[in-house]
Design a protein around this motif. Sequence first.
Motif, mmCIF file in Angstrom:
data_model
loop_
_atom_site.group_PDB
_atom_site.id
_atom_site.type_symbol
_atom_site.label_atom_id
_atom_site.label_comp_id
_atom_site.label_asym_id
_atom_site.label_seq_id
_atom_site.Cartn_x
_atom_site.Cartn_y
_atom_site.Cartn_z
ATOM 1 N N GLY A 1 -8.274 -23.437 0.576
ATOM 2 C CA GLY A 1 -9.116 -22.565 -0.222
ATOM 3 C C GLY A 1 -9.609 -21.371 0.560
ATOM 4 O O GLY A 1 -9.640 -20.241 0.060
ATOM 5 N N ARG A 2 -9.990 -21.594 1.812
ATOM 6 C CA ARG A 2 -10.482 -20.489 2.646
ATOM 7 C C ARG A 2 -9.369 -19.485 2.936
ATOM 8 O O ARG A 2 -9.613 -18.272 2.973
ATOM 9 C CB ARG A 2 -11.082 -21.039 3.940
ATOM 10 N N ASN A 3 -8.149 -19.982 3.149
ATOM 11 C CA ASN A 3 -7.025 -19.064 3.375
ATOM 12 C C ASN A 3 -6.744 -18.222 2.139
ATOM 13 O O ASN A 3 -6.457 -17.023 2.248
ATOM 14 C CB ASN A 3 -5.770 -19.850 3.767
ATOM 15 N N LEU A 4 -6.799 -18.828 0.968
ATOM 16 C CA LEU A 4 -6.592 -18.070 -0.264
ATOM 17 C C LEU A 4 -7.680 -17.016 -0.441
ATOM 18 O O LEU A 4 -7.399 -15.882 -0.834
ATOM 19 C CB LEU A 4 -6.569 -19.015 -1.465
ATOM 20 N N GLN A 5 -8.914 -17.401 -0.179
ATOM 21 C CA GLN A 5 -10.015 -16.445 -0.286
ATOM 22 C C GLN A 5 -9.823 -15.273 0.670
ATOM 23 O O GLN A 5 -10.009 -14.105 0.293
ATOM 24 C CB GLN A 5 -11.342 -17.147 0.005
ATOM 25 N N ALA A 6 -9.442 -15.571 1.914
ATOM 26 C CA ALA A 6 -9.239 -14.512 2.907
ATOM 27 C C ALA A 6 -8.097 -13.590 2.498
ATOM 28 O O ALA A 6 -8.173 -12.366 2.661
ATOM 29 C CB ALA A 6 -8.954 -15.128 4.273
ATOM 30 N N ALA A 7 -7.019 -14.155 1.963
ATOM 31 C CA ALA A 7 -5.880 -13.343 1.539
ATOM 32 C C ALA A 7 -6.248 -12.452 0.365
ATOM 33 O O ALA A 7 -5.882 -11.272 0.318
ATOM 34 C CB ALA A 7 -4.710 -14.250 1.171
ATOM 35 N N LEU A 8 -6.990 -13.015 -0.587
ATOM 36 C CA LEU A 8 -7.396 -12.228 -1.748
ATOM 37 C C LEU A 8 -8.338 -11.104 -1.339
ATOM 38 O O LEU A 8 -8.240 -9.976 -1.839
ATOM 39 C CB LEU A 8 -8.064 -13.148 -2.773
ATOM 40 N N GLU A 9 -9.232 -11.376 -0.412
ATOM 41 C CA GLU A 9 -10.146 -10.337 0.075
ATOM 42 C C GLU A 9 -9.383 -9.234 0.806
ATOM 43 O O GLU A 9 -9.700 -8.043 0.672
ATOM 44 C CB GLU A 9 -11.189 -10.964 0.996
ATOM 45 N N ALA A 10 -8.350 -9.616 1.566
ATOM 46 C CA ALA A 10 -7.566 -8.620 2.302
ATOM 47 C C ALA A 10 -6.817 -7.692 1.349
ATOM 48 O O ALA A 10 -6.776 -6.471 1.568
ATOM 49 C CB ALA A 10 -6.578 -9.316 3.228
ATOM 50 N N SER B 1 0.830 -1.211 0.000
ATOM 51 C CA SER B 1 0.000 0.000 0.000
ATOM 52 C C SER B 1 0.860 1.255 0.000
ATOM 53 O O SER B 1 0.539 2.254 -0.656
ATOM 54 C CB SER B 1 -0.924 0.005 1.220
ATOM 55 N N ALA B 2 1.979 1.208 0.732
ATOM 56 C CA ALA B 2 2.844 2.382 0.846
ATOM 57 C C ALA B 2 3.669 2.631 -0.401
ATOM 58 O O ALA B 2 4.032 3.776 -0.687
ATOM 59 C CB ALA B 2 3.771 2.225 2.052
ATOM 60 N N THR B 3 3.967 1.577 -1.147
ATOM 61 C CA THR B 3 4.877 1.708 -2.300
ATOM 62 C C THR B 3 4.194 1.524 -3.647
ATOM 63 O O THR B 3 4.826 1.725 -4.690
ATOM 64 C CB THR B 3 6.010 0.680 -2.192
ATOM 65 N N GLY B 4 2.924 1.120 -3.641
ATOM 66 C CA GLY B 4 2.223 0.873 -4.896
ATOM 67 C C GLY B 4 2.576 -0.452 -5.541
ATOM 68 O O GLY B 4 2.321 -0.654 -6.735
ATOM 69 N N ALA B 5 3.136 -1.374 -4.766
ATOM 70 C CA ALA B 5 3.546 -2.659 -5.314
ATOM 71 C C ALA B 5 2.338 -3.548 -5.594
ATOM 72 O O ALA B 5 1.306 -3.458 -4.925
ATOM 73 C CB ALA B 5 4.505 -3.366 -4.356
ATOM 74 N N GLU B 6 2.490 -4.417 -6.576
ATOM 75 C CA GLU B 6 1.511 -5.461 -6.839
ATOM 76 C C GLU B 6 1.909 -6.709 -6.056
ATOM 77 O O GLU B 6 3.017 -6.799 -5.535
ATOM 78 C CB GLU B 6 1.449 -5.759 -8.344
ATOM 79 N N MET B 7 0.995 -7.684 -5.988
ATOM 80 C CA MET B 7 1.245 -8.835 -5.142
ATOM 81 C C MET B 7 0.798 -10.123 -5.825
ATOM 82 O O MET B 7 -0.253 -10.162 -6.467
ATOM 83 C CB MET B 7 0.509 -8.662 -3.811
ATOM 84 N N SER B 8 1.616 -11.161 -5.694
ATOM 85 C CA SER B 8 1.239 -12.501 -6.122
ATOM 86 C C SER B 8 1.104 -13.365 -4.876
ATOM 87 O O SER B 8 1.985 -13.373 -4.011
ATOM 88 C CB SER B 8 2.303 -13.105 -7.047
ATOM 89 N N LEU B 9 0.003 -14.093 -4.769
ATOM 90 C CA LEU B 9 -0.271 -14.958 -3.635
ATOM 91 C C LEU B 9 -0.034 -16.402 -4.067
ATOM 92 O O LEU B 9 -0.775 -16.935 -4.893
ATOM 93 C CB LEU B 9 -1.708 -14.767 -3.150
ATOM 94 N N LEU B 10 0.987 -17.010 -3.522
ATOM 95 C CA LEU B 10 1.419 -18.336 -3.963
ATOM 96 C C LEU B 10 1.017 -19.405 -2.956
ATOM 97 O O LEU B 10 1.301 -19.293 -1.760
ATOM 98 C CB LEU B 10 2.946 -18.345 -4.146
#
Length: 281
Positions: A199-208, A159-168
């Motif tokens: 699956g629930r952890n991935l969903q929660a991370a994507l929502e965050a 958020s501070a740097t404008g970086a994108e994110m990949s969730l692996l």
Amino acid sequence: MNTSSVPILLATNGAPASLPALRYGAWLADELNSPVKLLGIQESGPWRHMLASALEGTQAELQEQGRTFEVISMHGNSEERIAEYAERGETGLLVFGPFGRPGWRRWLRGRSIRRIMQRVSSPFIYVRQAPMQLRRILVCLGGLGYSFPMLEIAIYLASATGAEMSLLHIIEPGAYEYPTARRAHAKVGDLLDSDTPQGRNLQAALEATSRAGIDSEILIRSGYTLEEISKVAASGRYDLLGLGSPYSSQSLRHLATTNITAQIAELVPVPVLVARKQAER
């Protein structure tokens, strides 16, 4: 972790191998508008005469940035002094690199990152090379929630740097001997939509990440964790790798299992963000 104003603790014993971490930490503090505590540890080893120069160079850089900073001097073993200081609860985000240990010492006592991980509960960034940019972060998510303290910090940095994110997320072939793992394996193609812990952890991370306004993507790989993370991290796409750790000062886990977090941090060239799951009290 309260990310409203995160102080950064830069630690060095003067070893040349630790200098990229000082440069990276100073750069990151400028990006985050964070105050800095510069911890210089005077050891009895070969780098003791280089510590003053390392500290002076970092102070000059921080002064040029107009950064608020404090210099702290300690004597003794770097790993022990860092742990001692971190126990005061004022660490914020610790940034450090290799301390230039000889090979025999690493073999006998283990690498510094492993010893610090065992004793320090504060999040840290381990830096071997300093890219001085943060465009994309690779966040490694497990199925047991160890990674969520780290994810919170990664979201703050993005958020501070404008970086994108990949969730692996990696599904290991040897982990299908229990029901939830077999269900996850059966849904590699649509794990995100599956009613499994993974699956629930991935969903929660994507929502965050979505709530924080961060552009993110899901990556799912099948294979062995160490190999797959190393391959993705070495692709050249990422400037920071985020790992959760089950290490705990209250646990004997590290005596019985190989810690993937420490192994990867020792292998990949990009800075590694680590936040361990806190022990239940």
